[in-house]
Motif scaffolding. Structure first.
Motif, short mmCIF file in Angstrom:
data_model
loop_
_atom_site.label_atom_id
_atom_site.label_comp_id
_atom_site.label_asym_id
_atom_site.label_seq_id
_atom_site.Cartn_x
_atom_site.Cartn_y
_atom_site.Cartn_z
N TYR A 89 28.18 2.99 8.86
CA TYR A 89 29.33 3.38 9.67
C TYR A 89 28.99 3.20 11.14
O TYR A 89 27.96 3.69 11.61
CB TYR A 89 29.72 4.83 9.37
CG TYR A 89 30.10 5.04 7.92
CD1 TYR A 89 31.39 4.83 7.47
CD2 TYR A 89 29.14 5.45 6.99
CE1 TYR A 89 31.73 5.02 6.13
CE2 TYR A 89 29.46 5.64 5.66
CZ TYR A 89 30.76 5.42 5.24
OH TYR A 89 31.09 5.60 3.92
N ALA A 90 29.85 2.49 11.86
CA ALA A 90 29.61 2.19 13.27
C ALA A 90 30.28 3.22 14.17
O ALA A 90 31.28 3.84 13.79
CB ALA A 90 30.14 0.79 13.60
N LYS A 91 29.75 3.37 15.38
CA LYS A 91 30.32 4.31 16.34
C LYS A 91 31.60 3.79 16.98
O LYS A 91 32.44 4.56 17.42
CB LYS A 91 29.29 4.63 17.43
CG LYS A 91 28.12 5.47 16.95
CD LYS A 91 27.18 5.82 18.09
CE LYS A 91 26.48 4.58 18.63
NZ LYS A 91 25.44 4.93 19.64
N ASP A 92 31.73 2.47 17.05
CA ASP A 92 32.95 1.88 17.61
C ASP A 92 33.12 0.48 17.03
O ASP A 92 32.27 -0.01 16.27
CB ASP A 92 32.92 1.84 19.14
CG ASP A 92 31.71 1.09 19.69
OD1 ASP A 92 31.44 -0.04 19.21
OD2 ASP A 92 31.04 1.62 20.60
N LEU A 93 34.22 -0.16 17.38
CA LEU A 93 34.52 -1.46 16.78
C LEU A 93 33.50 -2.52 17.14
O LEU A 93 33.24 -3.44 16.34
CB LEU A 93 35.93 -1.92 17.16
CG LEU A 93 36.22 -2.39 18.58
CD1 LEU A 93 37.55 -3.16 18.61
CD2 LEU A 93 36.32 -1.23 19.55
N TYR A 94 32.88 -2.41 18.31
CA TYR A 94 31.91 -3.43 18.73
C TYR A 94 30.55 -3.23 18.07
O TYR A 94 29.87 -4.21 17.75
CB TYR A 94 31.80 -3.46 20.25
CG TYR A 94 33.07 -3.92 20.92
CD1 TYR A 94 33.55 -5.22 20.74
CD2 TYR A 94 33.82 -3.05 21.70
CE1 TYR A 94 34.73 -5.64 21.33
CE2 TYR A 94 35.00 -3.45 22.30
CZ TYR A 94 35.46 -4.75 22.11
OH TYR A 94 36.64 -5.17 22.69
#
Length: 250
Positions: free
Chosen positions: A178-183
């Motif tokens: 799971y990423a912290k943001d889209l980038y």
């Protein structure tokens, strides 16, 4: 909306029929989109064309990766079951459900085709987990099918959703990252797969994407980008019901 009074069976049927009609429009457009790809038409142009007809209208005729949520799948199933119990099978709604189930796999089919059938250890960025924007609801979400099938083929997934990541973790645990943001989701990605059309995905910084990704490949399950823009930015681009954009072919 007018206030209508009716008997209980008619009221129940009205509720089921309304959601089933909307689900039918979605599945119909997804069928048309898949045919558009075969015959060389553009489903967005077709959508705009038929949407100008007041008898059809512009709503619920957007092609994509299928419907989900708590209402459409449940009410379609309920109406199918009611009809079967009454000895009158509903052929159209059976087809609506079958088309929707198949449509959830369309992006994975495109991904496999692009990578010549082998996505073992490919790093896939997944944008969007909820069944639609502005909710964390993942009931019957197309993202769950996409995740399951990508993992089955050996891909590695890093996902980002503005609000649904905790719900996703509750459902499937940590089988994906799971990423912290889209980038952050894009770092070293071999491709990005857009499943939910959240507003923040509509205007990404393509230069930043290019720097972060291992290869510039986008699979757009909601047709939120313009092919000409993707070509201009040098991305290989697959969408629903439209011709793929492959920069080397231009």
């Amino acid at each position: 909306h007018p206030l209508l009074f009716m008997d209980i069976p008619s009221a129940e049927m009205t509720k089921y029929a309304a959601n089933s009609m909307l689900a039918t429009k979605i599945s119909f457009m997804n069928e048309i989109a898949n045919l558009c790809e075969i015959v060389g038409a553009d489903v967005n142009m077709v959508r705009k064309g038929i949407g100008t007809d007041s008898r059809i209208g512009p709503k619920f005729i957007y092609a994509g990766v299928g419907y989900g949520g708590s209402c459409f799948p449940k009410d379609v199933k309920a109406l199918i079951k009611t009809a079967e119990d009454s000895g009158y099978p509903l052929q159209i709604l059976r087809a609506v459900e079958q088309v929707n189930n198949r449509q959830k796999s369309v992006l994975v089919d495109k991904i496999l085709h692009h990578f010549s059938g082998n996505i073992q250890d490919k790093q896939i960025a997944l944008w969007g987990l909820s069944f639609k924007p502005q909710t964390d609801d993942m009931r019957e979400a197309p993202s769950l099918v996409v995740i399951e099938q990508l993992l089955k083929h050996g891909a590695r997934i890093k996902a980002y959703d503005p609000v649904a990541m905790e719900e996703c973790r509750r459902r499937i645990g940590n089988v994906i990252e799971y990423a912290k943001d889209l980038y952050e989701a894009l770092i070293d990605a071999d491709a990005v797969v857009l499943v939910t059309e959240w507003p923040e995905f509509r205007l990404p910084n393509f230069k930043v994407m290019e720097k972060l990704m291992r290869s510039k490949v986008v699979f757009d399950g909601r047709n939120i980008y313009e092919p000409a823009e993707m070509l201009e930015n040098g991305f290989t681009y697959y969408s629903i019901g439209r011709k793929p954009v492959v920069p080397t072919e231009y």
